[in-house]
Design a protein around this motif. Structure first.
Motif, PDB file in Angstrom:
ATOM      1  N   ALA A 262     -61.195  13.902 -35.550  1.00 38.14           N
ATOM      2  CA  ALA A 262     -61.492  12.879 -34.798  1.00 38.14           C
ATOM      3  C   ALA A 262     -62.709  12.331 -35.405  1.00 38.14           C
ATOM      4  O   ALA A 262     -62.884  11.167 -35.137  1.00 38.14           O
ATOM      5  CB  ALA A 262     -61.868  13.512 -33.317  1.00 38.14           C
TER       6      ALA A 262
ATOM      7  N   GLY B 207     -57.231   9.951 -25.529  1.00 43.46           N
ATOM      8  CA  GLY B 207     -58.543   9.823 -26.091  1.00 43.46           C
ATOM      9  C   GLY B 207     -59.457   9.292 -25.522  1.00 43.46           C
ATOM     10  O   GLY B 207     -60.636   9.431 -25.727  1.00 43.46           O
TER      11      GLY B 207
ATOM     12  N   SER C 105     -62.773  13.516 -27.375  1.00 43.92           N
ATOM     13  CA  SER C 105     -62.860  12.273 -26.954  1.00 43.92           C
ATOM     14  C   SER C 105     -63.821  11.540 -27.329  1.00 43.92           C
ATOM     15  O   SER C 105     -64.036  10.400 -27.576  1.00 43.92           O
ATOM     16  CB  SER C 105     -62.423  12.044 -25.314  1.00 43.92           C
TER      17      SER C 105
ATOM     18  N   THR D 133     -63.739  11.004 -30.825  1.00 45.98           N
ATOM     19  CA  THR D 133     -62.754   9.850 -31.377  1.00 45.98           C
ATOM     20  C   THR D 133     -63.488   8.493 -30.796  1.00 45.98           C
ATOM     21  O   THR D 133     -63.251   7.463 -31.520  1.00 45.98           O
ATOM     22  CB  THR D 133     -61.454  10.209 -30.246  1.00 45.98           C
TER      23      THR D 133
END
Length: 337
Positions: A189, A261, A288, A291
């Protein structure tokens, strides 16, 4: 050994500014998820609904990170000091200097795996024997794995290698695999990989036939059906302990995949599924956050995160997760060590 047949394609990391934004997102996201999920820890979704309805923000009067955040800071400082040269001896020494040989905070070392490890270290046992306790399969490594993905941005295998070194003092088997999946996922990520590539990187870091891999795959497979389906796919009904690494990691990745995400959706999905909600939300927040970057975290959530209080690890008092993010990004002297 992890499979080599399906190593995912991970893009190269971005420039220093991009990496710093993602690093801040990953570690601040971990702390925010931890603080959001702490009040719901060990609860069922029905209990959460009866008490708060659906949790959509902080429900504690003074939200703060728990042992998840403080142990992540601990591992981040250790990694910033040693980098890719990290050894088991370094980790064991840090456990003694920063935890085992000092007075513990009110939470007495926090989870079962940490307490078992501390008891073994104080008895003079060394790694990997120090990890031989009843909860070596817990999510205690997964909760502190994100800094390894931040450090090894775009290098999931290296993140998985380093977190296994860290975990050898306190975990074994599924406990190690849970940490490796999280570290590898965050590393992917951090390079801007898509959600499916992040999941693939996590799976590629652990054995195909392990419980953690099966749980993670089941959770992601039903993620588009929502949190109830994710929870049903991985939770061990009737089992009293909520800190199983295969379960917690499956729930966290399921929440991340269900939200595609998105930071707020991923963290709140994890929180409202209950079980080990602080850890599942911390992991979903790290994934997340890496991301989307720190700017995706709502300001009223991120603004509540201050320096660690040392309620679990007194030696971590005063350290902020954002300082750890700076230490682990490429233009930092410590992060390049």
């Amino acid at each position: 050994m992890p499979t080599t047949a399906r190593v995912p394609s991970v893009p190269p990391p971005g420039d220093a500014d991009d990496l710093r934004e993602r690093a801040r997102g990953a570690l601040l996201g971990l702390a925010v998820g931890d603080a959001l999920g702490a009040p719901a820890e060990n609860m069922k979704p029905s209990e959460i609904r009866r008490r708060w309805g659906r949790i959509t923000g902080y429900v504690a009067e003074h939200p703060a990170g728990t042992d998840d955040t403080e142990y992540a800071i601990f591992s981040g400082l250790l990694l910033a000091r040693h980098g890719s040269a990290l050894t088991v001896a370094h980790v064991e020494t840090a456990w003694h200097q920063w935890i085992a040989d000092l007075d513990e905070g009110p939470f007495r070392g926090a989870g079962f795996s940490e307490r078992g490890t501390l008891e073994n270290l104080r008895r003079g046992l060394a790694a990997p024997i120090s990890a031989q306790h009843r909860h070596a399969w817990s999510d205690g490594l997964a909760m502190r794995a994100a800094p390894f993905g931040v450090f090894a941005a775009g290098r999931p295998r290296e993140a998985a290698r380093l977190v296994a070194i860290d975990g050898s003092v306190s975990h074994d088997g599924e406990g190690i695999y849970g940490g490796q999946a999280v570290a590898a996922g965050v590393a992917a990520a951090m390079a801007g990989a898509r959600v499916d590539a992040v999941v693939a990187a996590a799976l590629a870091a652990i054995p195909d036939d392990c419980w953690t891999s099966r749980s993670l795959r089941r959770a992601v497979a039903v993620a588009d059906r929502g949190e109830r389906a994710v929870r049903s796919a991985v939770v061990i009904g009737g089992y009293p302990w909520t800190d199983l690494a295969p379960e917690a990691v499956g729930l966290a990745f399921g929440a991340y995949a269900a939200a595609r995400g998105d930071f707020a959706a991923a963290v709140l999905t994890a929180v409202n599924m209950g079980r080990d909600a602080d850890t599942t939300a911390a992991v979903a927040g790290a994934l997340s956050g890496a991301t989307c970057g720190a700017s995706a975290i709502p300001l009223d959530w991120s603004g509540a995160i201050g320096p660690a209080r040392g309620s679990c690890l007194p030696s971590m008092r005063g350290h902020h997760v954002l300082d750890i993010a700076e230490l682990l990004t490429p233009d930092s002297e410590e992060g390049e060590a």
